[in-house]
Design a protein around this motif. Structure first.
Motif, short mmCIF file in Angstrom:
data_model
loop_
_atom_site.label_atom_id
_atom_site.label_comp_id
_atom_site.label_asym_id
_atom_site.label_seq_id
_atom_site.Cartn_x
_atom_site.Cartn_y
_atom_site.Cartn_z
N ARG A 1 -2.73 0.49 5.27
CA ARG A 1 -2.83 1.57 4.30
C ARG A 1 -1.57 2.44 4.31
N LEU A 2 -0.94 2.58 5.48
CA LEU A 2 0.30 3.36 5.55
C LEU A 2 1.39 2.73 4.69
N ALA A 3 1.47 1.40 4.72
CA ALA A 3 2.48 0.71 3.92
C ALA A 3 2.24 0.96 2.43
N GLU A 4 0.98 1.04 2.03
CA GLU A 4 0.66 1.30 0.64
C GLU A 4 0.95 2.75 0.27
N ILE A 5 0.63 3.67 1.17
CA ILE A 5 0.86 5.09 0.93
C ILE A 5 2.34 5.39 0.72
N PHE A 6 3.19 4.77 1.53
CA PHE A 6 4.62 5.04 1.49
C PHE A 6 5.41 3.92 0.82
N LYS A 7 4.79 3.20 -0.12
CA LYS A 7 5.47 2.08 -0.74
C LYS A 7 6.72 2.52 -1.51
N ASN A 8 6.71 3.74 -2.03
CA ASN A 8 7.87 4.24 -2.77
C ASN A 8 8.92 4.83 -1.83
N GLU A 9 8.47 5.69 -0.93
CA GLU A 9 9.37 6.29 0.05
C GLU A 9 8.56 7.04 1.09
N ILE A 10 9.15 7.22 2.26
CA ILE A 10 8.56 8.05 3.30
C ILE A 10 9.45 9.28 3.46
#
Length: 235
Positions: free
Chosen positions: A139-148
């Motif tokens: 889910r973290l990868a999906e949350i920050f798919k645009n940028e962290i």
């Protein structure tokens, strides 16, 4: 009795506009703060700041307005705090925060909501560790798919290292692996402080020691060595 029941139903249908107004004001302020800090991060990058500490200071002071020639300090109210964001919240702000806490159990859907909840609810390192565990690597990868957000990667890595438990080895590995797939990952790694880089190095060492008990050493060493290269830390 019927009239009283009808009146009660109408009262239940009345919206609490003050509550909605407080929630809207808090949401707008959170959005303004996010945009303001994000703009400051990009300005800091363009300025080629000399250290990560200097980068953090620029972002932390993003709400301050530079003085202009027309500003007359002699007529300023000395009781006015220089940094109003460092003072205690007003009663209305506190009330708004209490309203927002009702949504604390909801998982963030994007980087903006993650950063908001991270600051509001994760007051201790343990809070941060449990928050990341609750969300999970995928889910973290999906949350920050645009940028962290800049600085957030280092805080996550530090929390994982400080509170790491052997029973969480698989989950922590998945989190580390998923974070390498987020937007602007390499740039975020470049801005890790020496302390944060040391944290991820220690964390990968812990994973190596714990994983070799259950997985063939050659296999796990290869997987963790890939992560070491991505996070730019030595063995």
């Amino acid at each position: 009795m019927a009239k009283m029941a009808a009146r009660a139903d109408r009262e239940d249908d009345v919206l609490d506009f003050r509550k909605l107004e407080r929630e809207l004001a808090a949401a707008v302020e959170a959005d303004h703060k996010y945009q303001r800090e994000n703009d400051a991060k990009f300005r800091a990058i363009k300025q080629n700041v000399g250290s990560y500490e200097e980068f953090r200071e620029i972002v932390a002071a993003s709400h301050l307005r530079p003085l202009e020639r027309k500003d007359n300090l002699q007529h300023m109210d000395r009781k006015q705090p220089w940094n109003v964001h460092a003072t205690s919240q007003s009663d209305s702000d506190k009330t708004a925060q209490l309203q927002i806490k009702q949504d604390e159990g909801k998982l963030p859907r994007n980087g903006h909501e993650f950063a908001r909840d991270w600051k509001r609810y994760c007051k201790t390192t343990t809070d941060k560790y449990n928050f990341v565990k609750k969300i999970g690597g995928g889910r973290l990868a999906e949350i920050f798919k645009n940028e962290i957000s800049f600085g957030l990667l280092g805080e996550i890595l530090t929390a994982l290292n400080d509170c790491y438990e052997r029973e969480d080895a698989t989950l922590v590995f998945e989190v580390l692996d998923s974070l390498t797939k987020v937007g602007r990952f390499e740039l975020s790694v470049d801005f890790l402080s020496s302390k944060e880089s040391e944290a991820v190095k220690q964390l990968l060492t812990k994973l190596t020691n714990d994983f070799t008990v259950e997985i063939r050493e050659q296999e796990i060493d290869s997987r963790l060595e890939t992560l070491r290269k991505l996070y730019k830390v030595s063995s």
